[in-house]
Design an enzyme around this catalytic site. Structure first.
Site, PDB file in Angstrom:
ATOM      1  N   ASP A   9      48.274  26.248  31.869  1.00  0.00           N
ATOM      2  CA  ASP A   9      47.869  27.374  33.271  1.00  0.00           C
ATOM      3  C   ASP A   9      46.493  26.716  33.864  1.00  0.00           C
ATOM      4  O   ASP A   9      45.697  27.556  33.721  1.00  0.00           O
ATOM      5  CB  ASP A   9      48.023  28.521  32.916  1.00  0.00           C
ATOM      6  CG  ASP A   9      47.081  28.966  31.813  1.00  0.00           C
ATOM      7  OD1 ASP A   9      46.667  28.198  30.915  1.00  0.00           O
ATOM      8  OD2 ASP A   9      46.752  30.186  31.751  1.00  0.00           O
ATOM      9  N   HIS A 236      39.286  28.065  23.459  1.00  0.00           N
ATOM     10  CA  HIS A 236      40.481  28.464  23.116  1.00  0.00           C
ATOM     11  C   HIS A 236      41.380  27.423  23.198  1.00  0.00           C
ATOM     12  O   HIS A 236      41.865  26.779  22.121  1.00  0.00           O
ATOM     13  CB  HIS A 236      41.166  29.608  24.032  1.00  0.00           C
ATOM     14  CG  HIS A 236      40.236  30.970  24.191  1.00  0.00           C
ATOM     15  ND1 HIS A 236      40.035  31.709  23.291  1.00  0.00           N
ATOM     16  CD2 HIS A 236      39.733  31.085  25.286  1.00  0.00           C
ATOM     17  CE1 HIS A 236      39.180  32.821  23.476  1.00  0.00           C
ATOM     18  NE2 HIS A 236      39.028  32.628  24.857  1.00  0.00           N
TER      19      HIS A 236
HETATM   20  C1  BDR Z   1      44.018  31.745  26.908  1.00  0.00           C
HETATM   21  O1  BDR Z   1      44.062  32.343  28.103  1.00  0.00           O
HETATM   22  C2  BDR Z   1      43.592  31.773  28.997  1.00  0.00           C
HETATM   23  O2  BDR Z   1      42.686  32.323  29.939  1.00  0.00           O
HETATM   24  C3  BDR Z   1      43.007  30.602  28.709  1.00  0.00           C
HETATM   25  O3  BDR Z   1      42.993  29.318  29.314  1.00  0.00           O
HETATM   26  C4  BDR Z   1      43.354  30.517  27.210  1.00  0.00           C
HETATM   27  O4  BDR Z   1      44.642  29.614  27.239  1.00  0.00           O
HETATM   28  C5  BDR Z   1      42.862  32.623  26.006  1.00  0.00           C
HETATM   29  O5  BDR Z   1      43.455  33.801  26.039  1.00  0.00           O
HETATM   30 CA    CA Z   2      45.155  28.230  29.031  1.00  0.00          CA
END
Ligand code: BDR
Ligand code: CA
Length: 314
Positions: A9, A236
């Protein structure tokens, strides 16, 4: 041989993960986009623009599932366009025909037993693919998911992480499916960061993609001051991508039963990981197909910066 399908995303940490995969010479064979940090159209544009900046217009990108009506992201974490408001040069390329789920299924059939799926956003495309091709778990080698919170609080609700909460029904179906899953939750991703000096190193890099990432990270670090109390940001998606290709090594990663709460109650989006055996030193549960990464053997931030600054990233 390992072949990668990346589902994303495309927000800021997704962009870092994509750049890391390219720099580590593990370019995805195909990329599917999904709503989450931004709408799916913006995610697709971001993906195509980042690939163009890296000189990788050869990688097919397919657009996937969009946000359910009424669900949107306020841009607080990733900025108005998902890339901290930084406008990249337009690639001019279009996504390929067919959906992200169809791209994934096509790759699984072309490379049976060899395809590794890396999911960095809501699991909607993977759930659609499972419905279209029920044999997918037999065809795919493994699935690595950035998502969930095992023993720590959530980041979108007291108990839920954003990727899971954006589509809990999809996450429940994907995590219940019988394929080997490595879940990379907030427990480990929040422990690995880039700092302001790292951002300065990216801004000073010789090639356009790391320089753009340095600019994009300004917004992300502004947001994360409220989390860490200093200019640093969580890694992340890069941590998940690195675990998927073996560039980051889990230290504690028990295989346990995991279920996703897809009810409408206060636990919606929670990843319930059965870690009751942890203190007894025997956390692996017989038959469990989800490995939950709780820590890595080494800090990942330094490796990421080294790769991005020195790697073949355009
Ligand atoms: C996840 O949510 C999105 O905001 C980031 O890209 C990551 O994949 C972290 O909670
Ligand atoms: Ca993400």
């Amino acid at each position: 041989m390992t072949v990668l399908y990346l589902d994303t995303d495309v927000g800021i940490d997704d962009a870092l993960a994509l750049a890391f995969l390219l720099a580590a010479d593990t370019a995805p064979a195909g990329i599917g986009t999904v709503f989450g940090n931004v709408g799916v159209d913006q995610a697709t544009t971001n993906c195509l623009d980042l690939l163009a900046l890296a000189g990788r217009d050869d990688i097919p990108v397919a657009a996937g599932v969009g946000a359910p009506a009424g669900q949107g992201n306020d841009g607080r974490v990733h900025g108005s366009n998902g890339l901290g408001g930084v406008e990249l040069p337009r690639s001019g390329r279009r996504p390929v025909d067919g959906s992200a789920a169809e791209l994934l299924i096509g790759l699984a059939h072309r490379y049976p037993g060899e395809l590794s799926v890396v999911a960095l956003g809501p699991l909607s495309n993977l759930a659609v693919a499972l419905r279209l091709e029920p044999r997918l778990p037999e065809l795919v080698r493994d699935v690595t998911i950035m998502g969930g919170a095992a023993l720590v609080p959530g980041n979108r609700s007291p108990v839920a992480e954003a990727n899971i909460l954006d589509d809990p029904a999809a996450a429940a179906a994907v995590i219940a499916a019988p394929w080997p899953i490595t879940l990379v939750p907030l427990d480990v991703t929040l422990d690995h960061t880039l700092t302001e000096p790292d951002r300065q190193a990216l801004l000073a890099a010789g090639s356009p993609l790391p320089r753009a990432l340095g600019a994009i990270l300004e917004h992300y670090m502004d947001y994360y001051v409220g989390v860490y109390g200093r200019r640093a940001c969580a890694l992340h998606d890069p941590v998940a991508a690195a675990v998927a290709i073996g560039a980051a090594v889990p230290a504690l990663a028990p295989a346990v039963r995991v279920v996703v709460d897809d009810t409408d109650g206060p636990g919606r989006g929670q990843t319930i990981c059965d870690l009751r055996g942890l203190r007894a030193g025997r956390p692996d549960q017989p038959g469990a197909h989800v490995r939950v990464v709780l820590s890595l053997t080494a800090p990942f931030g330094p490796q990421l910066v080294t790769r991005l600054v020195g790697g073949a990233t355009g």
